[in-house]
Each structure stands twice: as structure tokens, then as C-alpha cells.
Enzyme design. Structure first.
Site, PDB file in Angstrom:
ATOM      1  N   ASN A  17       0.837  -1.192   0.000  1.00 52.27           N
ATOM      2  CA  ASN A  17       0.000   0.000   0.000  1.00 52.27           C
ATOM      3  C   ASN A  17       0.865   1.233   0.000  1.00 52.27           C
ATOM      4  OD1 ASN A  17      -0.320   1.885   2.536  1.00 52.27           O
ATOM      5  ND2 ASN A  17       0.160  -0.168   3.315  1.00 52.27           N
ATOM      6  N   LEU A  74      -0.815   8.291   4.649  1.00 52.34           N
ATOM      7  CA  LEU A  74      -1.370   8.992   5.821  1.00 52.34           C
ATOM      8  C   LEU A  74      -2.514   9.946   5.487  1.00 52.34           C
ATOM      9  CD1 LEU A  74       1.925   9.810   7.785  1.00 52.34           C
ATOM     10  CD2 LEU A  74       0.253   8.023   8.292  1.00 52.34           C
ATOM     11  N   ASN A 113      -2.943   6.747  16.658  1.00 57.68           N
ATOM     12  CA  ASN A 113      -1.647   6.678  15.989  1.00 57.68           C
ATOM     13  C   ASN A 113      -1.288   8.093  15.553  1.00 57.68           C
ATOM     14  OD1 ASN A 113      -0.062   6.508  13.297  1.00 57.68           O
ATOM     15  ND2 ASN A 113       0.220   4.486  14.207  1.00 57.68           N
ATOM     16  N   CYS A 139       6.212   5.223   8.998  1.00 58.39           N
ATOM     17  CA  CYS A 139       5.435   5.151   7.760  1.00 58.39           C
ATOM     18  C   CYS A 139       6.366   5.239   6.556  1.00 58.39           C
ATOM     19  CB  CYS A 139       4.390   6.267   7.683  1.00 58.39           C
ATOM     20  SG  CYS A 139       3.509   6.227   6.115  1.00 58.39           S
ATOM     21  N   THR A 199       5.069  -1.721   7.978  1.00 56.82           N
ATOM     22  CA  THR A 199       5.244  -2.442   6.710  1.00 56.82           C
ATOM     23  C   THR A 199       6.689  -2.411   6.219  1.00 56.82           C
ATOM     24  OG1 THR A 199       4.649  -0.428   5.543  1.00 56.82           O
ATOM     25  CG2 THR A 199       2.886  -2.023   5.947  1.00 56.82           C
ATOM     26  N   GLY A 221       0.874  -8.316   5.362  1.00 56.16           N
ATOM     27  CA  GLY A 221       0.258  -9.619   5.123  1.00 56.16           C
ATOM     28  C   GLY A 221       1.168 -10.738   5.592  1.00 56.16           C
ATOM     29  N   GLY A 262      -3.902  -6.474  11.463  1.00 57.14           N
ATOM     30  CA  GLY A 262      -3.951  -5.424  10.454  1.00 57.14           C
ATOM     31  C   GLY A 262      -4.623  -5.858   9.173  1.00 57.14           C
TER      32      GLY A 262
END
Lengths: 254, 302
Positions: free
Chosen positions: B68, B72, B98, B129, B192, B216, B264
Site C-alpha cells: 500500500n 497517511l 496513531n 510510515c 510495513t 500480510g 492489520g
């Protein structure tokens, strides 16, 4: 109310080698209320090649059945088109914001390819509301004009094929109906270039117009913010919750 | 069965939290589950000012996961405080925010705006991020960057502070130690992994930003390893996340040393998975004759 339900595949009707109509019914419980233009998220069973659910537009739904018209466009839809009768599917539904039903005057529903899918239920609902509905369906060739009988049973139906094998010869966007007929409202679903061309005609002629987007999405319920569409009024909004159906006035299409 | 765990002074009714950016503000899932059954909800990354995020397309499916590049997108902390907080504050679960920013002043500004909202159980400081050019992950990839944000936020926020770490570093234990030294009450990991995918037919990247964050089950073994390493390196609680798809996976993170877990990407596939994991943990404890959830933390034997 959105829910996760198991459905069983009652029938998988192939349309040529590119399309399948899945007729599903709930394993238990009753069908939730769905509106034309809403979609479902299906978990592709026994699939090592897919991870996310697949968003599929609702073709038709009543109290017993849910119909999904699917075109092979990748590993997920391929697997769904090949799904055997009797398979159980996990389905999240109903999702998204569908087409407007409180429309007036002459209404034209324009579909291209598998994009005709949500227009069948939309047409039926509008006819039930006493609205005069015409369909304009486009495809590459006559064998890919899907569900033509069902559309004809619902309302006056015109066809355009790119190879001229049925109806008007050319793209649906060149059909005289779009340029000449008196139209007050258009509902459109199909490939993006087609929808943009229809939107341009609608804008030029001052016709109210809604289109159904198929932005790439993960969750389908407004959590991941992946499927956003840039809008004139609110910037990026989720196509899965504020759409998939948008009035073209909200879109930054030129 | 006692499923409660403690993150610093904060007591969670169970160890299952929903990960930021995958669960909206909780309301999106209210049709599917009883939100009050969750240990906590970590709401979407919140910044001082509204952010439109990155252009579409923002998502690509990958083997056992997804990329992704949301960037934000959020309506800013004022909108959260005025419009969202009143709607979610009465859920009987730990509401955590967050907090993200491009500068230290941004982080501090968000915390100051949240200060005094008595139903915010904790903040999760996002220094990880991968999808925004300035700030975000850049603070989380050096010890000095992490230290500077965490110590500044520590002064601005009196409540429980979790620091969310990026895995895109050479040694995540160093960053975790820096966050601990600067006053973090807990660390959460991993965010991630920086990744990329190309549509070979069109010869274009799938994401508008070219690179994005991979999540994932494809990342789970790496995340489990990092949780194990970090839990051996710090004295504060570790919150584990990264590809948890079911109860078994959640237990795996706890055995590796996590005090709590975050669910998530799995929420996208099964909107009911978070409460199924709560149920699974209870059943697991019973099945293994364990007295409570704390008995799982770091309970791997080698």
C-alpha cells in the site's frame, strides 16, 4: 447492514469463454437488502494465487438469489469463473453506494462489456418505480452482448458492437441515441474510457449522469483508503463507500 | 479466563488490538463485530493538518500480502477531536491514536491537541510510515531520530506512549533501545516493509509512488523474528504485528515475546477476524492449561 455470509453456487452459467454468471443462494439465513450498483467482496476459495477478496458488482438479487456476472480479467476472476456448482463462498455484502433511484424523465442506462452487470437490477427497480427506462449496451461482438433477453424483457434495448455483428456498428459512445434522444438521466457502467466518453457527452448536453467506478481496492468498506477517487468537493474519497457510483459532477474528469 | 495484559500502566482486557490504518476508526467494522470485545482499537494515523495522501493507485496485491501507498490520508487532529472522538469514545475498549508527523513539532502538536481527552488510552507514535517523503520513517531509521521524536513527545504526552517501529533498518533492536531510553512505555513492531511491484505488461509500477509498504502473512516470519529480538533487548512491553491472520499467528507473536498483538491486513479479508482471535486465545489457554494471557508472553522454550 453489512454482513459476512456463506453462499452456495447453485449454478455457474458460462457465457462464451470469457464470462460466467454465478447464481448464488445463502447457505442459511435470508438475503440482505441490496441496492442496484452495490457490490460484494468474495473470498476466492482454495486459491494460492490470490490474497485479497475480489470486489464484484451485483447483477441481480432477490430474496432467494444473488447473481454475479464475472469477466475473466485476472487470477481471481478466472478462478471464480471456473468455480464448480455446489461450492461454498464467503461473501461480504452489501457494499458501497449504488445508483440513484429517485430519477425523473427519460432514463438511459449505458453499459459496456461486463459493465452491463449492475444495470439489469437497476433497470428492473426503475421500471418498478414507473420510470421509462432504455438500455444501450455495447460489446466487441454479438456473442459478448450479455443477458440481452433479460434486458429486452425489462425495457427497450439498443445494442452497439465494435465489429457490427449486432446493432449499431461502432462504440457505444457513437450510438445516435446518445446524441439525439431526449435524455434526462444517464446511468453508466463499463470500461473507464467508455464512461469518460459518455460523461463528456452528458456534460455537453447538460444531462445528469452517474457512473460506476472499479478502482482497485483492498477492504471494500472504507478502512484501507486504497481505492480513492479524487473529487471536486472532498478531495480523495473511498470509491468503496462513497461510490462505486458517483455523479460525474463530483469527478475530476476532463 | 483472564485474558488481560498490561502495557505500562494501561490494562487491556485482552491482548488483541487492531492495527492503525487497517480498521478505520472502528465504526467501519461495527456491523460485523462487537467492538467492545477488542483489547483496543488503534485509529488511523493522525497528523496535525489534513492530508490528502498519495495519488491513486495505492494498492497492489502480492503473494500472500499486499503493498500500500496510502500516505497517511486523514482529516487532521482537529477533525478527529471534534467529529470522530465523540462518536467512538464510549466504546468499552482502549481507544488509541496513531500519531504521525513530518516534523517533531507536528508530533508534539497532535499530542497537545489530544491531551485532556480522557478516553484516549494511549498514543502510538508512528516513526515508521514508509509512504511519506518527509518525516515518518526517516525518524525511525536512526537512533538519534527516534530519540528526538520520542523524548519530545514524552514531554507533551503524560499517558501511555507506544512507539511504532519500522523494520526497514539494519538492526531494529538499536532503535527499540533508543525509544525505550527516550521514555517509550512500549514499542510496536513491525510497520510495513518497503517493497515494490511492477505490472510487466504495461511496464509500469503498480503504485503511484513506485514503492510502498508490504503487509500480510508474507512478512510474518520476519516480524516474529524481530519481535523475538526486540523483546530480548528491551525491558518495556513489545506489541507484535505483521501478517497475523488468525489466532494461531497471534499466539506465535506472544510466544516470541509480545505482550499484545495487532491485527492489520487480515481485517480486510475477514472483518470478524479480530474477535475470532480473542476467542482463539481463550480457547488456547484452556487447552494448554495456562492460567492467563500473561503466561504466553515469551513462553517459547528452546
Amino acid at each position: 447492514m453489512k454482513t459476512v455470509m456463506d453462499f452456495v453456487v447453485k449454478e455457474n452459467v458460462r457465457h462464451g469463454n470469457q464470462y460466467a454468471l454465478l447464481r448464488l443462494s445463502p447457505v442459511r439465513g435470508t438475503m440482505p437488502e441490496v441496492a442496484p450498483g452495490q457490490f460484494v467482496q468474495i473470498d476466492v476459495p482454495n486459491s494460492r494465487a490470490t490474497f485479497l477478496r475480489r470486489p464484484i458488482s451485483i447483477n441481480y438479487a432477490d430474496q432467494r438469489e444473488l447473481w454475479l456476472l464475472i469477466r475473466r480479467s485476472g487470477v481471481g476472476t478466472n478462478a471464480l469463473c471456473d468455480i464448480p456448482q455446489g461450492t461454498t463462498l464467503s461473501v461480504v455484502l452489501p457494499l458501497g453506494h449504488g445508483f440513484s433511484l429517485d430519477v425523473k424523465g427519460n432514463v438511459l442506462l449505458v453499459g459496456g462489456g461486463v459493465g452491463i452487470a449492475p444495470l439489469l437490477m437497476l433497470g428492473k427497480r426503475l421500471v418498478m418505480r414507473g420510470i421509462d427506462v432504455k438500455f444501450l449496451l455495447g460489446a466487441r461482438t454479438s456473442t459478448e452482448v450479455l443477458q440481452l433477453d433479460l434486458f429486452r424483457q425489462t425495457g427497450e434495448t439498443r445494442v452497439a458492437t465494435e465489429d457490427g455483428s449486432l446493432g449499431h456498428h461502432g462504440l457505444v459512445t457513437t450510438h445516435p441515441l446518445l446524441e439525439q434522444a431526449e435524455i434526462d438521466h444517464i446511468a453508466c457502467c463499463g470500461p473507464l474510457p467508455m464512461m469518460k466518453a459518455v460523461a463528456a457527452i452528458a456534460r455537453q448536453r447538460g444531462i445528469n449522469c452517474e457512473v460506476s467506478l472499479e478502482n482497485r481496492m483492498a477492504c471494500g468498506m472504507g478502512a484501507c483508503l486504497c481505492c480513492v477517487e479524487d473529487t471536486t468537493d472532498s478531495g480523495n474519497v473511498c470509491a468503496c463507500t462513497e461510490g462505486p457510483v458517483f455523479n460525474i459532477n463530483r469527478l475530476k474528469w476532463t | 479466563m483472564d485474558l488481560s495484559v498490561n502495557i505500562g500502566k494501561l490494562r487491556l482486557k485482552n491482548p488483541v488490538l487492531t492495527a492503525s490504518g487497517t480498521f478505520g476508526y472502528g465504526e467501519e467494522f461495527a456491523d460485523f463485530i462487537d467492538l467492545n470485545r477488542l483489547g483496543g482499537i488503534i485509529v488511523k494515523g493522525t497528523t496535525l493538518y489534513p492530508r490528502q495522501g498519495n495519488p491513486y493507485p495505492r494498492m497492489a496485491e502480492t503473494p500472500s500480502g499486499m503493498l500500500n501507498a496510502v500516505g497517511l490520508q486523514n482529516k487532521g487532529v482537529d477533525y478527529f477531536v471534534e467529529n470522530i472522538y465523540p462518536r467512538i469514545k464510549d466504546y468499552d475498549t482502549a481507544i488509541m491514536v496513531n500519531v504521525s508527523g513530518a516534523s517533531i513539532d507536528d508530533y508534539v502538536g497532535v499530542c497537545e491537541r489530544l491531551q485532556g481527552l480522557d478516553r484516549i488510552a494511549a498514543i502510538e507514535v508512528n516513526i515508521s510510515c514508509p509512504n511519506v517523503k518527509q518525516g515518518g520513517m526517516s525518524f525511525g531509521t536512526t537512533c538519534s531520530g527516534a530519540e528526538s521524536v520520542v523524548s519530545a513527545v514524552r514531554k507533551a504526552w503524560g499517558g501511555t506512549m507506544i512507539v511504532k517501529l519500522t523494520p526497514n533498518v539494519t538492526d531494529i533492536t538499536e532503535i527499540a533501545r533508543a525509544a525505550e531510553a527516550a521514555g517509550a512505555d512500549a514499542v510496536s513492531l513491525t510497520n510495513t516493509f518497503l517493497g515494490m511491484a511492477i505490472d510487466v505488461e504495461r511496464r509500469r509500477p503498480y503504485l503511484s509512488t513506485i514503492t510502498g509498504g508490504l503487509s500480510g502473512p508474507c512478512i510474518r516470519p520476519i516480524a516474529v523474528r524481530m519481535v523475538w529480538q526486540v523483546s530480548n533487548a528491551v525491558h518495556i512491553p513489545v506489541i507484535g504485528l505483521g501478517g497475523i491472520m488468525n489466532g494461531r499467528d497471534a499466539i506465535e507473536f506472544m510466544l516470541a515475546g509480545a505482550t499484545a498483538v495487532q491485527v492489520g491486513t487480515a481485517n480486510f479479508i475477514d472483518p470478524q477476524v479480530s474477535v475470532k482471535i480473542v476467542d482463539y486465545i481463550g480457547d488456547y489457554l484452556q487447552r494448554h492449561n495456562l492460567p492467563n494471557a500473561n503466561a504466553l508472553i515469551g513462553a517459547m522454550t528452546t
